[in-house]
Design a protein around this motif. Structure first.
Motif, mmCIF file in Angstrom:
data_model
loop_
_atom_site.group_PDB
_atom_site.id
_atom_site.type_symbol
_atom_site.label_atom_id
_atom_site.label_comp_id
_atom_site.label_asym_id
_atom_site.label_seq_id
_atom_site.Cartn_x
_atom_site.Cartn_y
_atom_site.Cartn_z
ATOM 1 N N THR A 119 8.986 10.759 7.146
ATOM 2 C CA THR A 119 9.392 12.075 7.627
ATOM 3 C C THR A 119 8.949 13.149 6.641
ATOM 4 N N PRO A 120 8.242 14.187 7.101
ATOM 5 C CA PRO A 120 7.810 15.257 6.193
ATOM 6 C C PRO A 120 8.988 15.852 5.427
ATOM 7 N N MET A 121 8.752 16.203 4.173
ATOM 8 C CA MET A 121 9.824 16.715 3.317
ATOM 9 C C MET A 121 10.267 18.112 3.720
ATOM 10 N N ILE A 122 9.319 18.938 4.195
ATOM 11 C CA ILE A 122 9.642 20.262 4.714
ATOM 12 C C ILE A 122 8.946 20.399 6.064
ATOM 13 N N PRO A 123 9.363 21.326 6.903
ATOM 14 C CA PRO A 123 8.730 21.485 8.215
ATOM 15 C C PRO A 123 7.218 21.639 8.113
ATOM 16 N N MET B 115 0.852 -1.187 0.000
ATOM 17 C CA MET B 115 0.000 0.000 0.000
ATOM 18 C C MET B 115 0.889 1.237 0.000
ATOM 19 N N ILE B 116 0.715 2.097 -0.998
ATOM 20 C CA ILE B 116 1.378 3.394 -1.039
ATOM 21 C C ILE B 116 0.280 4.448 -1.015
ATOM 22 N N CYS B 117 0.235 5.193 0.070
ATOM 23 C CA CYS B 117 -0.864 6.143 0.276
ATOM 24 C C CYS B 117 -0.303 7.501 0.670
ATOM 25 N N GLY B 118 -0.764 8.531 -0.012
ATOM 26 C CA GLY B 118 -0.338 9.891 0.308
ATOM 27 C C GLY B 118 -1.501 10.717 0.817
ATOM 28 N N ASN C 155 1.582 16.173 8.353
ATOM 29 C CA ASN C 155 2.212 15.027 8.995
ATOM 30 C C ASN C 155 1.279 13.829 8.976
ATOM 31 N N SER C 156 1.757 12.715 9.508
ATOM 32 C CA SER C 156 0.998 11.462 9.451
ATOM 33 C C SER C 156 0.123 11.230 10.679
ATOM 34 N N LYS C 157 0.305 12.001 11.715
ATOM 35 C CA LYS C 157 -0.356 11.744 12.989
ATOM 36 C C LYS C 157 -1.873 11.899 12.881
ATOM 37 N N ASN C 158 -2.580 10.871 13.354
ATOM 38 C CA ASN C 158 -4.048 10.873 13.382
ATOM 39 C C ASN C 158 -4.664 11.096 12.006
ATOM 40 N N THR D 149 3.120 5.247 3.980
ATOM 41 C CA THR D 149 2.230 6.403 4.047
ATOM 42 C C THR D 149 3.073 7.673 4.041
ATOM 43 N N VAL D 150 2.659 8.642 3.233
ATOM 44 C CA VAL D 150 3.480 9.840 3.024
ATOM 45 C C VAL D 150 2.619 11.092 3.123
#
Length: 227
Positions: A211-215, A133-136, A141-144, A165-166
């Motif tokens: 990890t997010p690509m930018i802040p 599974m590749i999901c964007g 961020n990924s939290k919640n 997951t991205v």
């Protein structure tokens, strides 16, 4: 290796997530030549499952006559099912969900206990399949955000599943973001190499992919400024 890509994005080839999927597949091809077929689910005629269970009682024959008959055949002929899709309502897009509901003919009404839960006894042999599974998503961020979809995928495919997951995935369709998306896609390609070679992705690579690509704050400001 036969890889069936189920592209759940209604944007087809322009999907944010497909950028990642292409890099992952390129990485797999770096290790060995693969036979890849992509289905843009939005273009297929897939009726909704009515829950009549006729397919589970008569050897897998569904009451609907549509594209699912051929899709099920291709699923069983594949070695890897790669689900590529954006997060919609904390789950998968409706066309892909309709496809998943219509895989009911692969099981029978009979049940068996596996571990702590019951599962339907298979009407077809799909024990050879592996699942990716590749999901964007468009959040910073990924939290919640991905937790519900991750759990659903794990329940659907408890064995041999790999989940990527991205967050911040709309950046892949923004040419001005190439400075950060380019290196990220190289990590995704490395993930494809590792998966083709070892059947799994190394922990350090998975950490980089999550990890997010930018802040987060910068991404949110950019999105809000363009709204």
């Amino acid at each position: 290796m036969k890889i069936l890509v189920l592209n759940g994005s209604p944007k087809r080839d322009k999907s944010d997530t497909m950028h990642m999927t292409r890099s992952f597949l390129n990485g797999m091809d770096d290790i060995e030549n693969n036979e890849v077929h992509r289905i843009d689910v939005i273009d297929k005629k897939i009726e909704y499952c009515t829950g009549c269970f006729a397919c589970m009682k008569n050897g897998g024959k569904c009451m609907h006559s549509d594209d699912m008959h051929d899709i099920l055949k291709e699923i069983l002929r594949s070695d890897v099912l790669l689900f590529s899709f954006p997060l919609y309502g904390y789950g998968m897009p409706a066309p892909l969900k309709a496809l998943m509901d219509r895989t009911l003919p692969l099981g029978s009404m009979s049940m068996q206990k596996v571990g702590e839960r019951y599962e339907h006894v298979a009407q077809a042999d799909f024990s050879h399949l592996r699942y990716v599974m590749i999901c964007g998503c468009g959040f910073p961020n990924s939290k919640n955000n991905f937790e519900g979809m991750i759990k659903q995928f794990e329940l659907m495919f408890p064995n041999d599943n790999t989940i990527i997951t991205v967050p911040e995935s709309p950046m892949f369709n923004a040419p001005e973001a190439a400075e950060v998306t380019g290196p990220f896609l190289e990590v995704m390609r490395q993930a494809g190499r590792e998966y083709a070679r070892d059947g799994k992705i190394e922990a350090e690579t998975m950490k980089k992919l999550s990890t997010p690509m930018i802040p987060e704050e910068v991404y949110a400001q950019i999105v809000n400024g363009n709204s």
